[in-house]
Design an enzyme around this catalytic site. Structure first.
Site, PDB file in Angstrom:
ATOM      1  N   ALA A   9       0.807  -1.221   0.000  1.00 28.02           N
ATOM      2  CA  ALA A   9       0.000   0.000   0.000  1.00 28.02           C
ATOM      3  C   ALA A   9       0.839   1.269   0.000  1.00 28.02           C
ATOM      4  CB  ALA A   9      -0.919   0.012   1.222  1.00 28.02           C
ATOM      5  N   CYS A  10       2.120   1.150   0.310  1.00 29.25           N
ATOM      6  CA  CYS A  10       2.977   2.330   0.318  1.00 29.25           C
ATOM      7  C   CYS A  10       4.387   1.895  -0.020  1.00 29.25           C
ATOM      8  CB  CYS A  10       2.960   3.030   1.672  1.00 29.25           C
ATOM      9  SG  CYS A  10       3.484   1.968   3.035  1.00 29.25           S
ATOM     10  N   GLY A  11       5.264   2.849  -0.178  1.00 27.09           N
ATOM     11  CA  GLY A  11       6.627   2.519  -0.547  1.00 27.09           C
ATOM     12  C   GLY A  11       7.505   2.257   0.659  1.00 27.09           C
TER      13      GLY A  11
END
Length: 262
Positions: free
Chosen positions: A108-110
């Protein structure tokens, strides 16, 4: 990268309910090692995993070039990829300035805010220029070429193009940063010059994505979606050209517009 599952489909307009088969995107953990040291667990779509590992290490600055890699070993049954570097590379020094703040990288995110990087902001020094029409055509090809997205609606797509619009790499993943890392790995393993190419993607342009592009020398990033404030800030610092909302014969250029020719 796609699974078939049984669902109950409810249609409120028709007032009906029926069982049917549908497609969903897969998400699995990949354990990434550099030499014998555990680097991180990346939650990702289980395809192009060698390319993901190589692209991730390049875009995070742990590996400076493909020439530093001696061997890449993928153990699919163990969900493990081992990247062995040449003996003269001091891995500990590279890791000490890494911006990675968590050993689990969610889809969902880096890998974290670009502002957590302890070294210098990478500068995109390429003199590449690309026609606006080429940017538009390239970005708008993505949904047509992204088979997994069409089946599931749950995957991001990223691609790398030459300045004439010829595609050199395309990948899909549940994480937009993973898709970017995969195409970076593909380009590096094919020994194509990043400075001659630009990046196109379907997801929002975050600081994480802008950082990765600048790190490897991709000077133009264009997306179907919006640019975030973190992406614009990072692009300004990196002298990166950022274009968002590439659709409907329009594109918004947020930074360094001189690289895009009308």
């Amino acid at each position: 990268m796609v699974q078939q599952v049984e669902i109950e489909k409810i249609d409120l307009f028709k007032g009906t309910s029926k069982k049917m088969l549908d497609y969903i995107a897969e998400e699995t953990p990949l354990q990434l090692f550099v030499n014998t040291a555990f680097w991180a667990t990346i939650l990702c779509t289980p395809n192009n995993l060698k390319e993901l590992a190589v692209g991730h290490l390049l875009s995070e600055g742990i590996v400076k070039s493909i020439q530093e890699i001696e061997e890449v070993t993928l153990r699919e049954t163990a969900n493990t990829c081992i990247v062995k570097l040449k003996p003269n590379i001091k891995v500990e020094d590279r890791i000490s300035i890494s911006r990675l703040h968590s050993r689990v990288i969610a889809s969902a995110c880096g890998s974290g805010s670009p502002y957590q990087y302890k070294g210098k902001t990478p500068i995109a020094e390429s003199k590449l220029t690309v026609k606006a029409q080429v940017i538009f055509n390239s970005v708008n090809q993505l949904n047509f070429k992204a088979e997994g997205f069409r089946q599931t609606g749950g995957l991001h797509v990223a691609a790398v193009y030459k300045s004439d619009g010829s595609m050199v790499a395309l990948a899909e993943d549940v994480g937009r940063h993973n898709a970017v890392d995969k195409v970076i790995g593909m380009v590096a393993l094919d020994k194509i010059e990043f400075t001659e190419c630009f990046l196109a993607l379907s997801g929002r342009i975050s600081g994480d994505v802008a950082f990765k592009a600048a790190r490897v020398g991709l000077s133009i990033v264009a997306s179907l979606s919006a640019a975030l404030s973190s992406g614009i800030t990072t692009a300004k610092e990196s002298k990166l050209t950022l274009a968002g909302f590439v659709r409907g014969k329009r594109l918004n250029v947020y930074t360094s517009p001189e690289r895009i020719i009308i």
